[in-house]
Design an enzyme around this catalytic site. Structure first.
Site, mmCIF file in Angstrom:
data_model
loop_
_atom_site.group_PDB
_atom_site.id
_atom_site.type_symbol
_atom_site.label_atom_id
_atom_site.label_comp_id
_atom_site.label_asym_id
_atom_site.label_seq_id
_atom_site.Cartn_x
_atom_site.Cartn_y
_atom_site.Cartn_z
ATOM 1 N N TYR A 14 15.533 30.301 7.046
ATOM 2 C CA TYR A 14 14.333 30.966 7.558
ATOM 3 C C TYR A 14 14.361 31.056 9.077
ATOM 4 O O TYR A 14 14.684 30.096 9.761
ATOM 5 C CB TYR A 14 13.078 30.194 7.151
ATOM 6 C CG TYR A 14 12.721 30.324 5.686
ATOM 7 C CD1 TYR A 14 12.346 31.563 5.155
ATOM 8 C CD2 TYR A 14 12.752 29.219 4.854
ATOM 9 C CE1 TYR A 14 12.000 31.677 3.811
ATOM 10 C CE2 TYR A 14 12.403 29.317 3.517
ATOM 11 C CZ TYR A 14 12.029 30.557 2.998
ATOM 12 O OH TYR A 14 11.696 30.669 1.678
ATOM 13 N N LYS A 18 0.839 -1.213 0.000
ATOM 14 C CA LYS A 18 0.000 0.000 0.000
ATOM 15 C C LYS A 18 0.871 1.260 0.000
ATOM 16 O O LYS A 18 2.077 1.186 0.280
ATOM 17 C CB LYS A 18 -0.896 -0.009 1.239
ATOM 18 C CG LYS A 18 -0.121 0.074 2.544
ATOM 19 C CD LYS A 18 -1.015 -0.155 3.755
ATOM 20 C CE LYS A 18 -0.171 -0.132 5.022
ATOM 21 N NZ LYS A 18 -0.929 -0.545 6.207
ATOM 22 N N MET A 47 11.481 24.570 1.509
ATOM 23 C CA MET A 47 10.638 23.783 0.597
ATOM 24 C C MET A 47 11.474 22.932 -0.353
ATOM 25 O O MET A 47 11.176 21.763 -0.578
ATOM 26 C CB MET A 47 9.727 24.703 -0.210
ATOM 27 C CG MET A 47 8.734 23.932 -1.066
ATOM 28 S SD MET A 47 7.726 24.990 -2.117
ATOM 29 C CE MET A 47 6.665 25.793 -0.917
ATOM 30 N N ARG A 94 -10.479 0.731 15.253
ATOM 31 C CA ARG A 94 -10.441 1.355 13.938
ATOM 32 C C ARG A 94 -11.422 0.592 13.068
ATOM 33 O O ARG A 94 -12.540 0.309 13.501
ATOM 34 C CB ARG A 94 -9.001 1.327 13.412
ATOM 35 C CG ARG A 94 -8.584 2.574 12.691
ATOM 36 C CD ARG A 94 -7.101 2.592 12.381
ATOM 37 N NE ARG A 94 -6.643 1.428 11.645
ATOM 38 C CZ ARG A 94 -5.394 1.259 11.211
ATOM 39 N NH1 ARG A 94 -4.495 2.184 11.441
ATOM 40 N NH2 ARG A 94 -5.039 0.184 10.543
#
Ligand SMILES: *Cc1c(COP(=O)(O)O)cnc(C)c1O
Length: 348
Positions: A244, A31, A291, A124
């Site tokens: 940053y 998956k 980023m 779940r």
């Protein structure tokens, strides 16, 4: 220039180790794009290495496997009602269900093969309140019964035993109805740590990709390595802010390398304490992850220059180190890293 190297030979060796260790059939979990390693390539390699089943969460993932011509028995287990179950059955995809609504839809299709997902303590998706009503249905298309552990990575937790006891109770109720489906409950952590949880098959994802939820395991080899070229190498004086928020100010003159991978590529922004490897030498992350890029401290004596390759994940900072640096688990690092970086497949 960046690349994710995926070693399919290591995948096969990991799977063969798991198969030997389990001693029962193995469902290879592919998956989430094979945990970020590439669905088709990994599904093929796992099949070649002797996976008895492939497993996905989504039906779409299962369709993709069949479209690639892979014929291994295949189970998809996260299915709300209303999906194209006819198409699934026509492609011999076995279907996990956890609600009466989904069960009734699948059960109406000739030739369907159903795996019942039962609630045993995970809280779940799994039959719980609808279970008594389910037992009154025609169960002749049920071929499997499954559950999922919540705390398999904590083998001594009593919840593991409790979940098995609850599972046994559900299996007995099916037996009383004359149904003897294959039972499968173990993920990687349970397969590696719980001898009494193997039943008829285990479902293994993480170990196949070379990691263990129980911590580093020398029997397994991580199959993913991420590398990138240094975009820029430059000397900065002491007292220079980096990145940053200027969260780091250089303490002394040093050489900074800019590596073109960032949070858009799946390197979590909260990473602290990881880094890259140049020529066997560690170059720690310095300042925030951007980023598209990160800055690393190469040290003032480095021979690194722009255009040289560094290993981002693998070598001195492996996936476990990155997971720790990002306060997460190895699963999340590999499933997210796939981002924009092209993958290269090797059979080392
Ligand atoms: C993802 C998943 C697995 C595999 O778990 P690993 O810890 O990666 O081995 C097994 N079973 C189910 C139901 C899953 O969703």
């Amino acid at each position: 220039m960046r690349e994710i190297l995926i070693d399919l030979k290591a995948l096969k060796e990991n799977l063969q180790y798991i198969k030997a260790k389990a001693g029962v059939p193995v469902l290879a979990v592919v998956k989430a794009d094979a945990y970020g390693h590439g669905l088709i390539q990994c599904a093929k390699a796992a099949s070649e290495a002797g996976a008895d089943y492939l497993g996905t969460a989504l039906l779409e993932e299962a369709f993709t496997i069949r479209e690639a011509g892979i014929k291994t028995p295949l189970l998809a287990w996260l299915n709300p009602p209303g999906l194209d179950f006819k198409k699934a059955v026509s492609q011999d995809i076995e279907i996990g269900v956890a609600s009466l609504a989904a069960f009734d839809e699948v059960n109406a299709i000739a030739g369907a093969k159903i795996h019942l997902k039962v609630e045993t303590g995970m809280g779940r998706n799994g039959f719980s309140d609808e279970w008594p009503e389910l037992l009154n249905r025609d169960l002749s298309k049920v071929v499997g019964v499954m559950m999922h552990f919540a705390r398999a990575d904590e083998p001594n937790e009593i919840q593991n035993k409790n979940q098995i006891a609850n599972f046994e109770a559900r299996v007995s109720e099916l037996k009383a109805k004359g149904i003897n489906p294959i039972r499968h409950i173990s993920n990687t952590a349970a397969t590696l740590s719980n001898e009494s949880a193997k039943y008829d098959m285990v479902r293994v994802g993480l170990a196949m990709y070379g990691m263990s939820p129980l911590g580093r395991d020398h029997n397994l080899k991580p199959i993913m390595k991420v590398r990138a070229k240094l975009v820029v190498v430059k000397e900065l004086p002491a007292g220079h802010p980096i990145g940053y928020g200027a969260t780091v100010i250089t303490k002394e003159a040093t050489k900074i390398g800019i590596v073109g991978v960032g949070y858009a590529d799946g390197i979590p922004r909260n990473a602290v304490g990881a880094g890259v490897t140049f020529n066997g030498q560690s170059a720690p992350l310095i300042g925030r992850v951007s980023m598209d890029q990160i800055a690393v401290d190469l040290g003032s004596n480095t021979e690194a220059k722009s255009g040289d390759w560094v290993t981002v994940i693998g070598e001195n900072y492996d996936i476990y180190d990155w997971a720790k640096a990002c306060q997460t688990i190895t699963y999340e690092i590999t499933t997210r890293i796939s981002g924009r970086i092209p993958r290269t497949y090797i059979e080392s």
